[in-house]
Design an enzyme around this catalytic site. Structure first.
Site, PDB file in Angstrom:
ATOM      1  N   ASN A 176     -34.845 -17.259  11.812  1.00  0.00           N
ATOM      2  CA  ASN A 176     -34.119 -16.414  12.757  1.00  0.00           C
ATOM      3  C   ASN A 176     -35.100 -15.647  13.639  1.00  0.00           C
ATOM      4  OD1 ASN A 176     -34.501 -13.378  11.949  1.00  0.00           O
ATOM      5  ND2 ASN A 176     -34.383 -14.527  10.045  1.00  0.00           N
ATOM      6  N   TYR A 226     -28.820  -3.714   9.092  1.00  0.00           N
ATOM      7  CA  TYR A 226     -28.725  -3.833  10.559  1.00  0.00           C
ATOM      8  C   TYR A 226     -27.718  -2.835  11.112  1.00  0.00           C
ATOM      9  CZ  TYR A 226     -31.518  -8.106  10.713  1.00  0.00           C
ATOM     10  OH  TYR A 226     -32.550  -9.001  10.644  1.00  0.00           O
ATOM     11  N   MET A 237     -34.105  -1.823   5.795  1.00  0.00           N
ATOM     12  CA  MET A 237     -33.122  -1.500   6.831  1.00  0.00           C
ATOM     13  C   MET A 237     -33.807  -1.373   8.186  1.00  0.00           C
ATOM     14  SD  MET A 237     -32.449   2.526   5.963  1.00  0.00           S
ATOM     15  CE  MET A 237     -31.666   2.985   7.511  1.00  0.00           C
ATOM     16  N   LYS A 238     -32.999  -1.473   9.227  1.00  0.00           N
ATOM     17  CA  LYS A 238     -33.501  -1.370  10.586  1.00  0.00           C
ATOM     18  C   LYS A 238     -33.573   0.080  11.022  1.00  0.00           C
ATOM     19  CE  LYS A 238     -33.911  -5.687  10.926  1.00  0.00           C
ATOM     20  NZ  LYS A 238     -35.247  -6.280  11.044  1.00  0.00           N
ATOM     21  N   ASP A 275     -37.813  -1.127   9.346  1.00  0.00           N
ATOM     22  CA  ASP A 275     -38.311  -2.113  10.320  1.00  0.00           C
ATOM     23  C   ASP A 275     -37.884  -1.703  11.729  1.00  0.00           C
ATOM     24  OD1 ASP A 275     -39.077  -4.320  11.753  1.00  0.00           O
ATOM     25  OD2 ASP A 275     -37.905  -5.766  10.585  1.00  0.00           O
ATOM     26  N   GLU A 283     -42.453  -1.014   9.207  1.00  0.00           N
ATOM     27  CA  GLU A 283     -42.711  -2.366   9.746  1.00  0.00           C
ATOM     28  C   GLU A 283     -42.631  -2.454  11.260  1.00  0.00           C
ATOM     29  OE1 GLU A 283     -40.450  -5.443   7.781  1.00  0.00           O
ATOM     30  OE2 GLU A 283     -40.325  -6.661   9.603  1.00  0.00           O
ATOM     31  N   GLU A 322     -44.789 -10.757  11.965  1.00  0.00           N
ATOM     32  CA  GLU A 322     -43.779 -11.823  12.070  1.00  0.00           C
ATOM     33  C   GLU A 322     -43.725 -12.436  13.464  1.00  0.00           C
ATOM     34  OE1 GLU A 322     -40.293  -9.193  11.220  1.00  0.00           O
ATOM     35  OE2 GLU A 322     -39.446 -10.118  13.001  1.00  0.00           O
ATOM     36  N   ASP A 338     -44.998 -15.902   9.592  1.00  0.00           N
ATOM     37  CA  ASP A 338     -43.931 -16.795   9.107  1.00  0.00           C
ATOM     38  C   ASP A 338     -44.241 -18.201   9.601  1.00  0.00           C
ATOM     39  OD1 ASP A 338     -41.604 -18.254   8.781  1.00  0.00           O
ATOM     40  OD2 ASP A 338     -40.289 -16.786   9.737  1.00  0.00           O
ATOM     41  N   HIS A 364     -42.093 -13.158   6.701  1.00  0.00           N
ATOM     42  CA  HIS A 364     -40.778 -13.004   7.327  1.00  0.00           C
ATOM     43  C   HIS A 364     -39.988 -14.304   7.171  1.00  0.00           C
ATOM     44  CE1 HIS A 364     -38.398 -13.943  11.020  1.00  0.00           C
ATOM     45  NE2 HIS A 364     -38.005 -12.687  10.925  1.00  0.00           N
ATOM     46  N   GLU A 418     -39.524 -12.605   1.938  1.00  0.00           N
ATOM     47  CA  GLU A 418     -38.313 -11.920   2.381  1.00  0.00           C
ATOM     48  C   GLU A 418     -37.080 -12.713   1.948  1.00  0.00           C
ATOM     49  OE1 GLU A 418     -38.210 -11.267   6.646  1.00  0.00           O
ATOM     50  OE2 GLU A 418     -36.672  -9.725   6.406  1.00  0.00           O
ATOM     51  N   SER A 419     -35.947 -12.027   1.886  1.00  0.00           N
ATOM     52  CA  SER A 419     -34.691 -12.723   1.638  1.00  0.00           C
ATOM     53  C   SER A 419     -33.583 -11.952   2.350  1.00  0.00           C
ATOM     54  CB  SER A 419     -34.502 -12.817   0.114  1.00  0.00           C
ATOM     55  OG  SER A 419     -33.243 -12.472  -0.285  1.00  0.00           O
ATOM     56  N   TYR A 420     -32.607 -12.692   2.886  1.00  0.00           N
ATOM     57  CA  TYR A 420     -31.469 -12.060   3.568  1.00  0.00           C
ATOM     58  C   TYR A 420     -30.220 -12.442   2.791  1.00  0.00           C
ATOM     59  CZ  TYR A 420     -34.688 -12.357   7.626  1.00  0.00           C
ATOM     60  OH  TYR A 420     -35.757 -12.302   8.475  1.00  0.00           O
TER      61      TYR A 420
HETATM   62  O1  LIG Z   1     -34.180  -8.545  12.746  1.00  0.00           O
HETATM   63  C1  LIG Z   1     -35.032  -9.411  12.800  1.00  0.00           C
HETATM   64  O2  LIG Z   1     -35.451  -9.909  13.878  1.00  0.00           O
HETATM   65  C2  LIG Z   1     -35.648  -9.934  11.526  1.00  0.00           C
HETATM   66  C3  LIG Z   1     -36.796  -9.116  11.092  1.00  0.00           C
HETATM   67  O3  LIG Z   1     -37.417  -8.386  11.839  1.00  0.00           O
HETATM   68  C4  LIG Z   1     -37.211  -9.170   9.691  1.00  0.00           C
HETATM   69  O4  LIG Z   1     -36.594  -9.885   8.930  1.00  0.00           O
HETATM   70  O5  LIG Z   1     -38.174  -8.485   9.354  1.00  0.00           O
HETATM   71 MG   LIG Z   2     -39.149  -7.528  10.869  1.00  0.00          MG
END
Ligand SMILES: O=C([O-])CC(=O)C(=O)O
Ligand SMILES: [Mg+2]
Length: 387
Positions: free
Chosen positions: A53, A154, A181-182, A211, A237, A263, A290, A320, A339-341
């Site tokens: 992604n 997010y 978290m963002k 991040d 981050e 990343e 990545d 990433h 990482e894992s989502y």
């Molecule tokens: O939101 C994104 O672009 C993904 C990202 O930075 C991450 O997974 O660290």
């Molecule tokens: Mg990131």
């Protein structure tokens, strides 16, 4: 033994989420299949790959340049020395014929996607999990137990603190010990309140990483650093522009805790510049290159060589992307984790169906190749492309 076909298709991985820089409402990935004439266990060996992604599908570049170079290479010229398998390094060189250095743009994503499929095919031809093959090639002991953290947090419409806390609680319930978290997509006061809400939820059960997705200028990055450094964060981050090494270096004065970035650096040369000029600290900072975005594992091996030359351990790398390719590299070559989502970018991210997260770690199953065959929703989509 040869590659008889390379197939590609663009697939949606869209979701209504947003980080500090982009939304994912139109996000896509390229899914590729490298079809060989080799048969194992009664089935033709097909290697699969996709990009992470954050960058979009690369069908144009794959169709117009890289696919044809793979198919045009003399089959005997891209075998390993023993002549019993493909050589990913020789195939990489074939793909990169007539490509100038520098300006890595997004061709690194196209090549990284194909490189993933080539390694998958190669390990399947050898009949071993990729992580075991990599460890053997480097004369190392593989460690199938890999640290993983849950990325999410997010911004999306209507997401209040209750929803954010519930999301993080969900990751803890699934066995994660670090969550991410963002930040940077809201005013600093609002972000601080979001962070405090998450810290109140996770308590001592887990640690939090934040991040900024490269959003901040130096002044804002420092203002956040001063706010963030009062909390025991796992990392801070991608504070500023990924190529602004001076900004990264200046931040270390204001942020003594761990930082992470990389990343959006797509070559070993860019990685080297980060380590040379970015003031990154090998005793505490983390590197997130990545391979699926940055010319694949052939290039990532060069990046690991750069790390070694500059005094960095591979254990400082937590890539990433949340894909099984990096899990294999971590288990085979001693990275610090992956990482894992848990809730995003499916079916491409995540683990084989049998794998559970326990105490922040997974154990790699013994599946030939990268292990896509163990993830039923993913292999279904893959096989529809090529089998
Ligand atoms: O939101 C994104 O672009 C993904 C990202 O930075 C991450 O997974 O660290
Ligand atoms: Mg990131």
């Amino acid at each position: 033994m040869r590659i008889v076909d390379v197939r590609e298709v663009t697939k949606p991985i869209a979701s209504p989420i947003r980080n500090a820089y982009i939304d994912f409402s139109k996000m896509t990935t390229s899914l590729v299949a490298v079809v060989t004439d080799v048969v194992r266990d009664g089935r033709r060996v097909v290697g699969y790959g996709f990009n992470s992604n954050g960058r979009y599908g690369q069908g144009g570049l794959i169709r117009e340049r890289f696919r044809d170079r793979l198919l045009a290479a003399d089959p005997n010229s891209v075998l390993n020395e023993a002549g019993d398998n493909l050589d990913p390094h020789k195939l990489w060189a074939a793909m990169m014929t007539n490509e100038k250095p520098g300006g890595h743009g997004e061709r690194s994503v196209a090549v990284g996607t194909l490189d993933m499929a080539i390694w998958d095919a190669t390990a399947k031809i050898a009949g071993v999990p990729l992580f075991r093959m990599l460890a053997a090639q480097k004369g190392r002991e593989a460690d199938p137990r890999v640290f993983v953290y849950a990325a999410g947090g997010y911004y999306y419409p209507g997401k209040d603190h209750t929803a954010l806390r519930a999301e993080m609680r969900g990751y803890l319930d699934r066995g994660y010990t670090v969550v991410k978290m963002k930040i940077g997509g809201a005013p600093i006061g609002e972000d601080q309140a979001r962070i405090e809400a998450v810290l109140a939820e996770i308590g001592r059960e887990a640690q939090l990483a934040v991040d900024a997705n490269g959003r901040f200028d130096l002044e804002t990055g420092i203002a956040y650093a001063k706010m963030l450094r009062q909390y025991p964060l796992f990392w801070y981050e991608e504070v500023g522009d990924p190529l602004d090494y001076a900004l990264q270096a200046a931040l270390a004065e204001f942020y003594p805790g761990p930082m992470a970035t990389g990343e959006n650096l797509f070559s070993h040369q860019d990685a080297r510049n980060l380590l040379r000029y970015g003031g990154m600290r090998p005793d505490r900072d983390w590197l997130q290159f990545d391979c699926a975005l940055s010319y694949g594992l052939v290039e990532y091996l060069r990046t690991l060589d750069v790390l070694h030359q500059l005094g960095w351990s591979p254990s400082r790398c937590i890539p990433h992307g949340g894909h099984q390719m990096s899990l294999n590299i971590a288990a085979g070559l001693g990275l610090g984790g992956n990482e894992s989502y848990p809730d995003l970018f499916q079916p491409y991210g995540g683990f084989p169906d049998s794998v559970k997260v326990e105490n922040g770690h997974i154990v790699m199953p013994e599946l030939p190749g990268i292990g896509f065959e163990g993830k039923s929703d993913l292999i279904k989509v893959m096989r529809a492309l090529a089998e």
